[in-house]
Write an enzyme that holds these catalytic residues in place. Structure first.
Site, PDB file in Angstrom:
ATOM      1  N   ASP A  17       0.893  -1.022   0.180  1.00  0.00           N
ATOM      2  CA  ASP A  17       0.060  -0.112   0.110  1.00  0.00           C
ATOM      3  C   ASP A  17       0.941   1.256  -0.064  1.00  0.00           C
ATOM      4  OD1 ASP A  17      -3.190   0.575   0.998  1.00  0.00           O
ATOM      5  OD2 ASP A  17      -1.696   2.092   1.059  1.00  0.00           O
ATOM      6  N   ILE A  18       0.504   2.205  -0.836  1.00  0.00           N
ATOM      7  CA  ILE A  18       1.438   3.542  -0.962  1.00  0.00           C
ATOM      8  C   ILE A  18       1.454   4.108   0.390  1.00  0.00           C
ATOM      9  CG2 ILE A  18      -0.361   4.922  -1.938  1.00  0.00           C
ATOM     10  CD1 ILE A  18       1.626   5.568  -4.185  1.00  0.00           C
ATOM     11  N   GLN A  54     -14.160   2.964   1.321  1.00  0.00           N
ATOM     12  CA  GLN A  54     -13.726   2.550   0.044  1.00  0.00           C
ATOM     13  C   GLN A  54     -13.367   3.812  -0.935  1.00  0.00           C
ATOM     14  OE1 GLN A  54     -16.047  -0.330  -2.382  1.00  0.00           O
ATOM     15  NE2 GLN A  54     -14.324  -0.682  -3.758  1.00  0.00           N
ATOM     16  N   HIS A  71     -10.086  -4.969  -3.309  1.00  0.00           N
ATOM     17  CA  HIS A  71      -8.921  -5.264  -2.718  1.00  0.00           C
ATOM     18  C   HIS A  71      -8.952  -5.612  -1.393  1.00  0.00           C
ATOM     19  CE1 HIS A  71      -9.848  -0.964  -2.507  1.00  0.00           C
ATOM     20  NE2 HIS A  71      -9.437  -0.909  -1.365  1.00  0.00           N
ATOM     21  N   HIS A 118      -7.060  -5.507   2.037  1.00  0.00           N
ATOM     22  CA  HIS A 118      -6.093  -5.136   2.749  1.00  0.00           C
ATOM     23  C   HIS A 118      -5.516  -6.246   3.805  1.00  0.00           C
ATOM     24  CE1 HIS A 118      -6.782  -0.712   2.128  1.00  0.00           C
ATOM     25  NE2 HIS A 118      -8.091  -0.999   2.107  1.00  0.00           N
TER      26      HIS A 118
HETATM   27  P1  AMP Z   1      -9.591   1.747   0.324  1.00  0.00           P
HETATM   28  O1  AMP Z   1      -9.733   2.924   0.827  1.00  0.00           O
HETATM   29  O2  AMP Z   1     -10.140   0.364   1.071  1.00  0.00           O
HETATM   30  O3  AMP Z   1     -10.549   1.801  -1.082  1.00  0.00           O
HETATM   31  O4  AMP Z   1      -8.045   1.147   0.185  1.00  0.00           O
HETATM   32  C1  AMP Z   1      -7.205   1.892  -1.107  1.00  0.00           C
HETATM   33  C2  AMP Z   1      -6.235   1.827  -0.783  1.00  0.00           C
HETATM   34  O5  AMP Z   1      -5.139   2.119  -1.887  1.00  0.00           O
HETATM   35  C3  AMP Z   1      -5.533   2.829   0.214  1.00  0.00           C
HETATM   36  O6  AMP Z   1      -4.884   2.285   1.472  1.00  0.00           O
HETATM   37  C4  AMP Z   1      -4.491   3.679  -0.517  1.00  0.00           C
HETATM   38  O7  AMP Z   1      -3.261   4.258   0.413  1.00  0.00           O
HETATM   39  C5  AMP Z   1      -4.107   2.669  -1.408  1.00  0.00           C
HETATM   40  N1  AMP Z   1      -3.558   3.202  -2.726  1.00  0.00           N
HETATM   41  C6  AMP Z   1      -4.081   4.185  -3.630  1.00  0.00           C
HETATM   42  N2  AMP Z   1      -3.257   4.189  -4.729  1.00  0.00           N
HETATM   43  C7  AMP Z   1      -2.267   3.251  -4.712  1.00  0.00           C
HETATM   44  C8  AMP Z   1      -1.161   3.193  -5.681  1.00  0.00           C
HETATM   45  N3  AMP Z   1      -1.166   3.774  -6.764  1.00  0.00           N
HETATM   46  N4  AMP Z   1      -0.392   1.916  -5.193  1.00  0.00           N
HETATM   47  C9  AMP Z   1      -0.408   1.496  -3.777  1.00  0.00           C
HETATM   48  N5  AMP Z   1      -1.648   1.582  -3.053  1.00  0.00           N
HETATM   49  C10 AMP Z   1      -2.548   2.622  -3.542  1.00  0.00           C
END
Ligand code: AMP
Ligand code: ZN
Length: 116
Positions: free
Chosen positions: A32-33, A96, A102, A104
């Site tokens: 996760d970024i 979300q 996805h 986590h």
């Molecule tokens: P959610 O809030 O459950 O939809 O989670 C989305 C997750 O994706 C968040 O924890 C973000 O930090 C992560 N995220 C968004 N863009 C990227 C990316 N390009 N690479 C890795 N993680 C990402």
């Protein structure tokens, strides 16, 4: 099928850079970024699924496979013994923000319950 403008479809297609830790024909796992724990990975299907609200009758094997990859990643990260959490946020009130399914996988610290 790849959805235009979906960042996780782009990660799965290697069009967007990510720290990839595992991938196979059906799924990909990457960091996760904005990590919320010492270990914070995302496991996603290559196929674009928007959320658990989709009709997933034809994707039961795929969903099961994703969970096996979560367990495999926890072992690889060395947190299977101490503990970890697998979370799927669905729609706005759950937080979300990316509408490509996805899981986590969080661990490496004590995780509070219930989550916020
Ligand atoms: P959610 O809030 O459950 O939809 O989670 C989305 C997750 O994706 C968040 O924890 C973000 O930090 C992560 N995220 C968004 N863009 C990227 C990316 N390009 N690479 C890795 N993680 C990402
Ligand atoms: Zn997508």
């Amino acid at each position: 099928m790849k959805i235009h403008g979906c960042i996780f479809c782009q990660v799965a297609a290697h069009e967007k850079t990510a720290k990839i830790l595992y991938e196979d024909e059906h799924c990909i796992a990457f960091q996760d970024i904005h990590p919320k724990a010492p270990v914070h990975l995302l496991v996603i299907p290559r196929k674009h699924i928007t959320s658990l609200n989709d009709n997933l009758d034809d994707d039961k094997a795929l969903l099961g496979h994703l969970m096996t990859v979560v367990g495999r990643m926890a072992k690889e990260q060395g947190i299977d013994g101490t503990g970890y959490r697998a979370v799927i946020n669905t729609n706005a009130e759950a937080g979300q923000t990316v509408f490509h399914l996805h899981i986590h996988m969080l661990g490496g610290r004590i995780l509070n319950w219930p989550p916020g």
